[in-house]
Design a protein around this motif. Sequence first.
Motif, PDB file in Angstrom:
ATOM      1  N   SER A   1      11.938  10.442  -5.708  1.00 14.24           N
ATOM      2  CA  SER A   1      12.906  10.011  -4.695  1.00 14.24           C
ATOM      3  C   SER A   1      12.391   8.826  -3.893  1.00 14.24           C
ATOM      4  O   SER A   1      13.176   7.989  -3.429  1.00 14.24           O
ATOM      5  CB  SER A   1      13.246  11.173  -3.756  1.00 14.24           C
ATOM      6  N   VAL A   2      11.058   8.724  -3.729  1.00 16.81           N
ATOM      7  CA  VAL A   2      10.523   7.618  -2.937  1.00 16.81           C
ATOM      8  C   VAL A   2      10.051   6.449  -3.798  1.00 16.81           C
ATOM      9  O   VAL A   2      10.072   5.306  -3.344  1.00 16.81           O
ATOM     10  CB  VAL A   2       9.398   8.094  -1.987  1.00 16.81           C
ATOM     11  N   THR A   3       9.628   6.706  -5.041  1.00 16.93           N
ATOM     12  CA  THR A   3       9.264   5.575  -5.898  1.00 16.93           C
ATOM     13  C   THR A   3      10.505   4.764  -6.267  1.00 16.93           C
ATOM     14  O   THR A   3      10.445   3.532  -6.353  1.00 16.93           O
ATOM     15  CB  THR A   3       8.526   6.040  -7.165  1.00 16.93           C
ATOM     16  N   ASP A   4      11.628   5.435  -6.452  1.00 13.01           N
ATOM     17  CA  ASP A   4      12.882   4.707  -6.685  1.00 13.01           C
ATOM     18  C   ASP A   4      13.253   3.882  -5.454  1.00 13.01           C
ATOM     19  O   ASP A   4      13.743   2.752  -5.563  1.00 13.01           O
ATOM     20  CB  ASP A   4      14.010   5.682  -7.016  1.00 13.01           C
TER      21      ASP A   4
ATOM     22  N   ALA B   1       1.052  11.363  -9.523  1.00 13.63           N
ATOM     23  CA  ALA B   1       2.488  11.288  -9.814  1.00 13.63           C
ATOM     24  C   ALA B   1       3.062   9.941  -9.395  1.00 13.63           C
ATOM     25  O   ALA B   1       3.971   9.408 -10.053  1.00 13.63           O
ATOM     26  CB  ALA B   1       3.227  12.429  -9.113  1.00 13.63           C
ATOM     27  N   TYR B   2       2.543   9.375  -8.305  1.00 17.91           N
ATOM     28  CA  TYR B   2       3.017   8.060  -7.856  1.00 17.91           C
ATOM     29  C   TYR B   2       2.676   6.990  -8.887  1.00 17.91           C
ATOM     30  O   TYR B   2       3.498   6.115  -9.185  1.00 17.91           O
ATOM     31  CB  TYR B   2       2.390   7.703  -6.502  1.00 17.91           C
TER      32      TYR B   2
ATOM     33  N   VAL C   1       0.854  -1.179   0.000  1.00 17.08           N
ATOM     34  CA  VAL C   1       0.000   0.000   0.000  1.00 17.08           C
ATOM     35  C   VAL C   1       0.895   1.235   0.000  1.00 17.08           C
ATOM     36  O   VAL C   1       1.813   1.346   0.816  1.00 17.08           O
ATOM     37  CB  VAL C   1      -0.921   0.024   1.235  1.00 17.08           C
ATOM     38  N   VAL C   2       0.643   2.147  -0.927  1.00 20.43           N
ATOM     39  CA  VAL C   2       1.323   3.438  -0.956  1.00 20.43           C
ATOM     40  C   VAL C   2       0.341   4.466  -0.411  1.00 20.43           C
ATOM     41  O   VAL C   2      -0.729   4.680  -0.988  1.00 20.43           O
ATOM     42  CB  VAL C   2       1.752   3.815  -2.382  1.00 20.43           C
TER      43      VAL C   2
ATOM     44  N   ASN D   1       6.722  18.006  -8.023  1.00 18.69           N
ATOM     45  CA  ASN D   1       6.122  16.754  -7.563  1.00 18.69           C
ATOM     46  C   ASN D   1       6.877  15.551  -8.104  1.00 18.69           C
ATOM     47  O   ASN D   1       7.054  14.552  -7.403  1.00 18.69           O
ATOM     48  CB  ASN D   1       4.651  16.689  -7.977  1.00 18.69           C
ATOM     49  N   GLY D   2       7.331  15.633  -9.345  1.00 17.59           N
ATOM     50  CA  GLY D   2       8.112  14.540  -9.915  1.00 17.59           C
ATOM     51  C   GLY D   2       9.428  14.331  -9.195  1.00 17.59           C
ATOM     52  O   GLY D   2       9.888  13.195  -9.021  1.00 17.59           O
TER      53      GLY D   2
END
Length: 333
Positions: A261-264, A291-292, A163-164, A255-256
């Motif tokens: 930084s966190v999706t990576d 964006a996620y 879950v994000v 936002n990107g």
Amino acid sequence: MNYIYINCGTTTSRGYLVRDGKPSGYVSKVVGTKDSSLSGGNDILLAGLREIYDVLIDRNGLFERDIESVWISGMATSPFGITEIPHMTMPVNAQKMYDESVTFYEESYFDRELRLLRGVKNVPDGTVVDLENIEYISSIRGEEIDIVGLLSSNYTPEGPFVVVAPSSHTQFCYVKDGALTDILSSFTGELRYALSRDTMLYGEQEHGDVAMTEQFVRKGCEYLRKYGFCRAVQIVHGANTFGILSKAERTQILNGIITGSVTDLLAQHISKKWTDVEEIVIFGGKPYIEAYQILLKDTLPSMPVRLITDINGNSFALSGFLELLKIEENAAH
């Protein structure tokens, strides 16, 4: 019977009246533990939560004596909340959350008992936290009841999933065998707010809701990977200095950068630790959350990614509370 449930947040708190097992009232107020942190005490928070309580009672023609119990989740058990209560250890499901709730008599503003729902940490009780292990430790206060709500619905994937939950922090919650099993936390929403409100970027960003488009979100992530965080943010500022791009477009790039930084990080975690994850579920309905979805589909192209905004019209937290209420009512019979 009538119950009041309040989800206490960092900046905003939301209250619900539940009558005979069904939601019948809602009110929100911009008050949270950030107010306690800034003021040095919790009076602003308690007064705001009491106002939510009073409005729910008054709007529905009730009296305090008509309320069976008051339940509060989220940041209420943090050091800046109502009273600090230690986190639960994992794994956590609805039954454990119910069993480990704490009854606390709040005398200054409510003058009644409150049922406080504890947060969750990813280390055993008794763990000594130090400079060597702090990087592996995460905790949440609030998202755990969202996940209970999700698990009570028909939206739940069959296998292990992540879950994000983007908000003041972005929480990655690893769910397996019907329970919250691990957490990875990052400081995102607060950073986004600080950059766009308390730096020279203030006049260069759009402050309302902005729809995310792939072009600009991806460009922000590209700058992040190529130049690092500080230079990437400077590029956003430079776009204003040289008069290119609109405020909305610069907002999407920022936002990107933050989201990338966190999706990576999540992609790295899945490849090394949560290797059996079969799906990613993103919580939320605000435009920036798109964006996620954009970046996770790029970063993990073979991984199914779903965006869920609510559970049958109810918030995730309210759905979780309704599940706890079923346990409460079953225990009474």
